[in-house]
Scaffold this motif. Sequence first.
Motif, PDB file in Angstrom:
ATOM      1  N   TYR A  89       0.829  -1.198   0.000  1.00 44.17           N
ATOM      2  CA  TYR A  89       0.000   0.000   0.000  1.00 44.17           C
ATOM      3  C   TYR A  89       0.869   1.256   0.000  1.00 44.17           C
ATOM      4  N   GLY A  90       2.000   1.195   0.718  1.00 38.66           N
ATOM      5  CA  GLY A  90       2.912   2.337   0.712  1.00 38.66           C
ATOM      6  C   GLY A  90       3.497   2.591  -0.661  1.00 38.66           C
ATOM      7  N   LEU A  91       3.860   1.515  -1.347  1.00 39.34           N
ATOM      8  CA  LEU A  91       4.412   1.643  -2.696  1.00 39.34           C
ATOM      9  C   LEU A  91       3.323   2.079  -3.684  1.00 39.34           C
ATOM     10  N   GLU A  92       2.117   1.602  -3.480  1.00 44.51           N
ATOM     11  CA  GLU A  92       1.001   2.037  -4.328  1.00 44.51           C
ATOM     12  C   GLU A  92       0.781   3.536  -4.204  1.00 44.51           C
ATOM     13  N   PHE A  93       0.845   4.035  -2.972  1.00 41.24           N
ATOM     14  CA  PHE A  93       0.666   5.462  -2.718  1.00 41.24           C
ATOM     15  C   PHE A  93       1.744   6.266  -3.438  1.00 41.24           C
ATOM     16  N   ARG A  94       2.957   5.755  -3.421  1.00 42.85           N
ATOM     17  CA  ARG A  94       4.085   6.437  -4.060  1.00 42.85           C
ATOM     18  C   ARG A  94       3.889   6.525  -5.575  1.00 42.85           C
ATOM     19  N   HIS A  95       3.444   5.434  -6.186  1.00 43.38           N
ATOM     20  CA  HIS A  95       3.386   5.375  -7.645  1.00 43.38           C
ATOM     21  C   HIS A  95       1.993   5.598  -8.231  1.00 43.38           C
ATOM     22  N   GLY A  96       0.988   5.682  -7.375  1.00 38.14           N
ATOM     23  CA  GLY A  96      -0.363   5.887  -7.870  1.00 38.14           C
ATOM     24  C   GLY A  96      -0.893   4.700  -8.641  1.00 38.14           C
ATOM     25  N   LEU A  97      -0.416   3.518  -8.272  1.00 43.14           N
ATOM     26  CA  LEU A  97      -0.842   2.290  -8.935  1.00 43.14           C
ATOM     27  C   LEU A  97      -1.472   1.345  -7.925  1.00 43.14           C
ATOM     28  N   GLN A  98      -2.227   0.392  -8.420  1.00 40.32           N
ATOM     29  CA  GLN A  98      -2.837  -0.605  -7.538  1.00 40.32           C
ATOM     30  C   GLN A  98      -2.221  -1.971  -7.824  1.00 40.32           C
ATOM     31  N   ALA A  99      -1.713  -2.607  -6.779  1.00 36.85           N
ATOM     32  CA  ALA A  99      -1.081  -3.917  -6.930  1.00 36.85           C
ATOM     33  C   ALA A  99      -2.133  -5.007  -7.103  1.00 36.85           C
ATOM     34  N   ASP A 100      -1.703  -6.090  -7.678  1.00 33.48           N
ATOM     35  CA  ASP A 100      -2.578  -7.246  -7.878  1.00 33.48           C
ATOM     36  C   ASP A 100      -2.541  -8.101  -6.615  1.00 33.48           C
ATOM     37  N   GLU A 101      -3.660  -8.116  -5.879  1.00 32.48           N
ATOM     38  CA  GLU A 101      -3.707  -8.860  -4.612  1.00 32.48           C
ATOM     39  C   GLU A 101      -3.644 -10.373  -4.820  1.00 32.48           C
ATOM     40  N   SER A 102      -3.816 -10.814  -6.068  1.00 35.34           N
ATOM     41  CA  SER A 102      -3.731 -12.257  -6.319  1.00 35.34           C
ATOM     42  C   SER A 102      -2.328 -12.764  -6.008  1.00 35.34           C
ATOM     43  N   ARG A 103      -1.346 -11.861  -6.028  1.00 29.17           N
ATOM     44  CA  ARG A 103       0.020 -12.248  -5.667  1.00 29.17           C
ATOM     45  C   ARG A 103       0.059 -12.740  -4.225  1.00 29.17           C
ATOM     46  N   LEU A 104      -0.605 -12.024  -3.338  1.00 25.45           N
ATOM     47  CA  LEU A 104      -0.647 -12.439  -1.934  1.00 25.45           C
ATOM     48  C   LEU A 104      -1.431 -13.737  -1.787  1.00 25.45           C
ATOM     49  N   ASP A 105      -2.498 -13.893  -2.552  1.00 29.35           N
ATOM     50  CA  ASP A 105      -3.271 -15.139  -2.510  1.00 29.35           C
ATOM     51  C   ASP A 105      -2.387 -16.325  -2.892  1.00 29.35           C
ATOM     52  N   ASP A 106      -1.569 -16.138  -3.925  1.00 29.58           N
ATOM     53  CA  ASP A 106      -0.676 -17.217  -4.369  1.00 29.58           C
ATOM     54  C   ASP A 106       0.337 -17.589  -3.283  1.00 29.58           C
ATOM     55  N   LEU A 107       0.798 -16.586  -2.547  1.00 27.51           N
ATOM     56  CA  LEU A 107       1.820 -16.814  -1.528  1.00 27.51           C
ATOM     57  C   LEU A 107       1.256 -17.471  -0.277  1.00 27.51           C
ATOM     58  N   THR A 108      -0.023 -17.266  -0.013  1.00 26.36           N
ATOM     59  CA  THR A 108      -0.617 -17.781   1.235  1.00 26.36           C
ATOM     60  C   THR A 108      -1.509 -18.989   1.022  1.00 26.36           C
ATOM     61  N   ARG A 109      -1.729 -19.376  -0.221  1.00 23.29           N
ATOM     62  CA  ARG A 109      -2.617 -20.507  -0.503  1.00 23.29           C
ATOM     63  C   ARG A 109      -1.935 -21.816  -0.165  1.00 23.29           C
ATOM     64  N   GLY A 110      -2.657 -22.712   0.476  1.00 21.22           N
ATOM     65  CA  GLY A 110      -2.096 -24.012   0.856  1.00 21.22           C
ATOM     66  C   GLY A 110      -2.037 -24.982  -0.305  1.00 21.22           C
ATOM     67  N   ASP A 111      -1.350 -26.100  -0.087  1.00 16.76           N
ATOM     68  CA  ASP A 111      -1.216 -27.120  -1.140  1.00 16.76           C
ATOM     69  C   ASP A 111      -2.557 -27.571  -1.670  1.00 16.76           C
ATOM     70  N   GLY A 112      -3.500 -27.743  -0.772  1.00 21.05           N
ATOM     71  CA  GLY A 112      -4.809 -28.223  -1.179  1.00 21.05           C
ATOM     72  C   GLY A 112      -5.606 -27.195  -1.948  1.00 21.05           C
TER      73      GLY A 112
END
Length: 228
Positions: A202-225
């Motif tokens: 969110y801090g980097l988004e504020f700096r650049h005026g862009l919105q990050a893709d939250e699916s990246r966080l989903d990929d990092l926290t999703r379990g094997d199943g």
Amino acid sequence: MDDNATWNLAVGAAIETARRAADVSAVQLAVETAELGTPIHRVAISKIESGTRQITLPELVAIASALGRSPVSLLFANVLAPVEVLPGLEVPGTEALGWFIGIGTGEPARIVDDPELGTGLFWATRNYVKESVRGIPESAMAVRLVEVEEALKVQRDKLDNFESVPESPLMSKTQKAIRRENIEHARRVLELLADEWRDIVYGLEFRHGLQADESRLDDLTRGDGERG
């Protein structure tokens, strides 16, 4: 002598060392880089390793990939050794690396016609104001984001391992309690890391005026199943 001779020699030696450690010939390395989309002739590789030819950024990336190394490891093969970051300006390797990846507090600076020091280069305390987010250097936030993402991967794997062992009637009460405690602890740590990820992004988004893709966080926290 070429003003970049020090860099050329250091990077060239690092590439040669890495290539020999990987038991790869210059001819094989040339083939590998071509397959990666950045052809480098074996003669050019020889010149790069001897420091007589300056390497380009795409070539550095291709060679690092072909040898299974990170590009920065070829630029700073030994951080315990001093580095001549600019002609005539030598600093400790850790200082140079810190400046290069954006987490250090020093940077090269030039003084002109100073009454006492004259004109020349020196190592100065870095001014972070122009590149800071919430008072924190943006480059440092970017590095921390990488660290958090790597920690998320490790913690997700830990949680997967704990959950992969089913609770069994053969387990003692203590074993069951330990299993549940491990799972809950791993989940809490995962949540804390996810919160830090969001805060940095969110801090980097504020700096650049862009919105990050939250699916990246989903990929990092999703379990094997839950992974496809």
